[in-house]
Write a protein that holds these residues in place. Structure first.
Motif, PDB file in Angstrom:
ATOM      1  N   GLU A  64      -6.023   7.709  -2.032  1.00 38.76           N
ATOM      2  CA  GLU A  64      -4.715   8.194  -2.482  1.00 38.76           C
ATOM      3  C   GLU A  64      -4.146   9.221  -1.535  1.00 38.76           C
ATOM      4  O   GLU A  64      -2.920   9.351  -1.389  1.00 38.76           O
ATOM      5  CB  GLU A  64      -4.861   8.796  -3.893  1.00 38.76           C
ATOM      6  CG  GLU A  64      -3.541   9.206  -4.526  1.00 38.76           C
ATOM      7  CD  GLU A  64      -2.633   8.021  -4.774  1.00 38.76           C
ATOM      8  OE1 GLU A  64      -1.406   8.190  -4.735  1.00 38.76           O
ATOM      9  OE2 GLU A  64      -3.148   6.904  -4.985  1.00 38.76           O
ATOM     10  N   GLN A  65      -4.990   9.943  -0.817  1.00 38.67           N
ATOM     11  CA  GLN A  65      -4.500  11.013   0.054  1.00 38.67           C
ATOM     12  C   GLN A  65      -4.205  10.526   1.484  1.00 38.67           C
ATOM     13  O   GLN A  65      -3.571  11.225   2.254  1.00 38.67           O
ATOM     14  CB  GLN A  65      -5.538  12.145   0.140  1.00 38.67           C
ATOM     15  CG  GLN A  65      -5.840  12.850  -1.172  1.00 38.67           C
ATOM     16  CD  GLN A  65      -6.763  12.036  -2.069  1.00 38.67           C
ATOM     17  OE1 GLN A  65      -7.519  11.201  -1.574  1.00 38.67           O
ATOM     18  NE2 GLN A  65      -6.659  12.277  -3.375  1.00 38.67           N
ATOM     19  N   HIS A 100       2.844   7.063   2.098  1.00 38.03           N
ATOM     20  CA  HIS A 100       1.606   6.778   2.824  1.00 38.03           C
ATOM     21  C   HIS A 100       1.827   6.151   4.198  1.00 38.03           C
ATOM     22  O   HIS A 100       0.842   5.905   4.910  1.00 38.03           O
ATOM     23  CB  HIS A 100       0.717   5.850   1.988  1.00 38.03           C
ATOM     24  CG  HIS A 100       0.309   6.454   0.681  1.00 38.03           C
ATOM     25  ND1 HIS A 100      -0.661   7.414   0.565  1.00 38.03           N
ATOM     26  CD2 HIS A 100       0.777   6.233  -0.583  1.00 38.03           C
ATOM     27  CE1 HIS A 100      -0.794   7.755  -0.702  1.00 38.03           C
ATOM     28  NE2 HIS A 100       0.079   7.054  -1.436  1.00 38.03           N
ATOM     29  N   TYR A 145       0.804  -1.222   0.000  1.00 41.24           N
ATOM     30  CA  TYR A 145       0.000   0.000   0.000  1.00 41.24           C
ATOM     31  C   TYR A 145       0.842   1.280   0.000  1.00 41.24           C
ATOM     32  O   TYR A 145       0.302   2.377  -0.064  1.00 41.24           O
ATOM     33  CB  TYR A 145      -0.907   0.019   1.243  1.00 41.24           C
ATOM     34  CG  TYR A 145      -1.427  -1.352   1.614  1.00 41.24           C
ATOM     35  CD1 TYR A 145      -2.455  -1.934   0.880  1.00 41.24           C
ATOM     36  CD2 TYR A 145      -0.865  -2.073   2.667  1.00 41.24           C
ATOM     37  CE1 TYR A 145      -2.926  -3.199   1.197  1.00 41.24           C
ATOM     38  CE2 TYR A 145      -1.321  -3.340   2.985  1.00 41.24           C
ATOM     39  CZ  TYR A 145      -2.346  -3.908   2.255  1.00 41.24           C
ATOM     40  OH  TYR A 145      -2.803  -5.165   2.565  1.00 41.24           O
ATOM     41  N   ASP A 146       2.154   1.149   0.094  1.00 40.83           N
ATOM     42  CA  ASP A 146       3.012   2.329   0.243  1.00 40.83           C
ATOM     43  C   ASP A 146       4.277   2.188  -0.587  1.00 40.83           C
ATOM     44  O   ASP A 146       5.386   2.382  -0.096  1.00 40.83           O
ATOM     45  CB  ASP A 146       3.366   2.507   1.727  1.00 40.83           C
ATOM     46  CG  ASP A 146       4.111   3.811   1.981  1.00 40.83           C
ATOM     47  OD1 ASP A 146       3.761   4.818   1.333  1.00 40.83           O
ATOM     48  OD2 ASP A 146       5.033   3.812   2.814  1.00 40.83           O
ATOM     49  N   GLY A 155      -2.914   8.217   4.839  1.00 42.39           N
ATOM     50  CA  GLY A 155      -1.639   7.680   5.285  1.00 42.39           C
ATOM     51  C   GLY A 155      -1.713   7.178   6.717  1.00 42.39           C
ATOM     52  O   GLY A 155      -2.677   7.411   7.443  1.00 42.39           O
ATOM     53  N   LEU A 185      -5.619   3.872   4.118  1.00 40.27           N
ATOM     54  CA  LEU A 185      -4.895   3.315   2.975  1.00 40.27           C
ATOM     55  C   LEU A 185      -5.814   2.977   1.815  1.00 40.27           C
ATOM     56  O   LEU A 185      -5.366   2.463   0.788  1.00 40.27           O
ATOM     57  CB  LEU A 185      -4.107   2.074   3.403  1.00 40.27           C
ATOM     58  CG  LEU A 185      -3.000   2.323   4.425  1.00 40.27           C
ATOM     59  CD1 LEU A 185      -2.286   1.022   4.778  1.00 40.27           C
ATOM     60  CD2 LEU A 185      -1.987   3.349   3.908  1.00 40.27           C
TER      61      LEU A 185
END
Length: 475
Positions: A402-403, A364, A358-359, A405, A399
């Protein structure tokens, strides 16, 4: 009619009359000489039934030599009726003869000896009266039944099998009184044979199951057999044990039901294994559903940041590979090595692996604070928990956008380690409690039983905050 000599040379009558008459010299030299030279086992008692003399043949039948004037009615370990029921010495033929002042003859009993063998004998008990007609004692003659070597061999073989069995094997009469109790029953229930025999089997039944025994006895009286009846019984120390019970009727030679044999097997470990199996099935089901949901979320997330199908395929392939690596960390490695749990890694490395799907751009997820080494069970436990946090964040939390974290803060004290998982920038938070989903139950069990800590969730408007604590000595 035959005459024998008394100690005072007066005649002692021994006939088919209900009793014989002697003088107060009962147990004198003449009586002892008679018993010693008799080809039949015998012994003398006083008027209260206390044994005052016995010959060697009687000692051979009993399998021991009881102390004179200390044993009452019979010198055997115990007596049984021909169908195997306990016969208290106070109800034995010689006790009856003395109590009712009449002869009890040709009465069949089984003598139980110290080695556990049962010897069938016929008893001829006769009360003895003095010259004034007062009861002064009794004489009991014991005649062994003809030997039946095959039957005796089978009996001894079966007794050896029962005594060596790890299963609890006991017998009871139709009133529920325990008549036999093997070594397996001693180990399972905690009562010795001496403590159990003669007591009601209801001592093993918990109060909330008191209705079971009458039902079982009713079925036994009808000759029914009960196979593999699973229930709960109570040990001597009060603890409960899960058992599988098989009950079979015991019949006498005439075919009448006179009691029951019970075989009880401890199924505690089997029950635990079944519960563990159910938990594993639920976990597998939970994981499969999670993987499908997360995979769908990764497709949606990757599609937002790619422009061509080839680019989407490449990014998605990389993220699914990272997800696979993170998932594998939650499964303990199988190995023949005794130290198979010695594999170690650091918490920060574990977090990087779990969050990689996811990062991939590194924007994120951030990890701060001291790093620690995880080994063995603690590594698997942390991997399972963090994988759960990450997949839930990818499905519903920070997650999944897109924005959004995640910030992970580590803090290590002398006794406890704390990890704080904070989500920001995700969808609006509407949930206000953990609920009782499988993931929540699994996380609570893992942190409590394996890591000696606790887990708390706080549903803030801008994102979920999870605080996880674990004992340092469990890591």
């Amino acid at each position: 009619m035959r005459e024998h000599s008394r100690g005072d040379d007066s005649p002692v009558v021994a006939s088919s009359a209900p009793h014989a008459t002697v003088s107060e010299t009962l147990g004198g030299p003449a009586s002892r000489d008679f018993l010693e030279t008799s080809p039949v086992a015998g012994y003398l008692t006083d008027e209260a039934g206390i044994i005052i003399y016995y010959n060697q043949l009687a000692a051979d039948i009993w399998g021991g030599r009881p102390r004179l004037r200390e044993v009452r009615f019979c010198g055997s370990l115990q007596l049984r009726t021909p169908d195997g029921r306990l016969l208290p010495h106070a109800d034995s033929p010689v006790a009856t003869a003395l109590r009712e002042k009449r002869a009890v003859r040709n009465y069949r009993v089984l003598v139980e000896r110290p080695d556990g063998s049962l010897l069938p004998i016929r008893v001829f008990a006769t009360p003895i009266f003095n010259a004034r007609g007062d009861l002064s004692g009794g004489v009991n003659m014991l005649i062994e039944e003809p030997d039946d070597p095959p039957a005796d061999e089978i009996t001894q073989r079966m007794r050896a099998i029962i005594e060596s069995s790890d299963d609890a094997i006991l017998a009871k009469d139709l009133n529920g009184i325990i008549t036999d109790w093997n070594r397996g029953a001693e180990q399972l229930f905690g009562y010795t044979r001496k403590e159990a025999v003669g007591r009601s089997v209801t001592m093993l039944i918990p109060p909330d199951r008191a209705d079971e025994e009458p039902s079982i006895l009713a079925r036994l009286r009808l000759g029914e057999k009960i196979d593999h009846y699973e229930t709960v019984r109570q040990r001597k120390d009060g603890t409960l044990v899960d058992i599988s019970l098989s009950v079979s009727p015991i019949r006498n030679r005439a075919g009448h039901v006179i009691g029951a044999s019970k075989i009880a097997r401890d199924i505690t470990e089997r029950r635990r294994a079944e519960e563990q199996q159910q938990l594993l099935i639920q976990e597998m089901n939970h994981r499969v559903k999670n993987l499908f949901t997360v995979a769908s979320s990764l497709v949606s997330l990757s599609a937002r940041t790619t422009k061509t199908s080839a680019e989407l395929a490449a990014v998605l392939r990389e993220r699914l590979g990272a997800l696979s690596q993170a998932h594998m960390l939650t499964v303990p490695a199988a190995s023949a090595e005794p130290d198979r749990l010695a594999h170690a890694t650091t918490l920060h490395s574990l977090l990087k692996t779990v969050l990689a799907p996811y990062d991939q751009g590194g924007a994120h997820a951030t990890v701060r604070g001291p790093d620690i080494v995880l080994t063995g069970r603690s590594l698997t436990s942390f991997a399972l928990l963090l994988h759960e946090f990450a997949t839930n964040a990818a499905k519903y939390g920070a997650l999944s956008t897109e924005q959004g974290g995640v910030e992970i803060m580590c803090d290590s004290g002398d006794e406890m380690f704390t990890l704080t998982w904070t989500e920001r920038g995700g969808p609006p938070v509407e949930r206000t409690s953990d609920g009782e989903g499988f993931g929540t139950i699994l996380a609570r069990a893992t942190i409590g039983s394996q890591l000696g800590g606790e887990i708390r969730r706080e549903w803030k408007p801008d994102g979920l905050v999870i605080r996880l604590t674990a004992a340092r000595d469990r890591l």
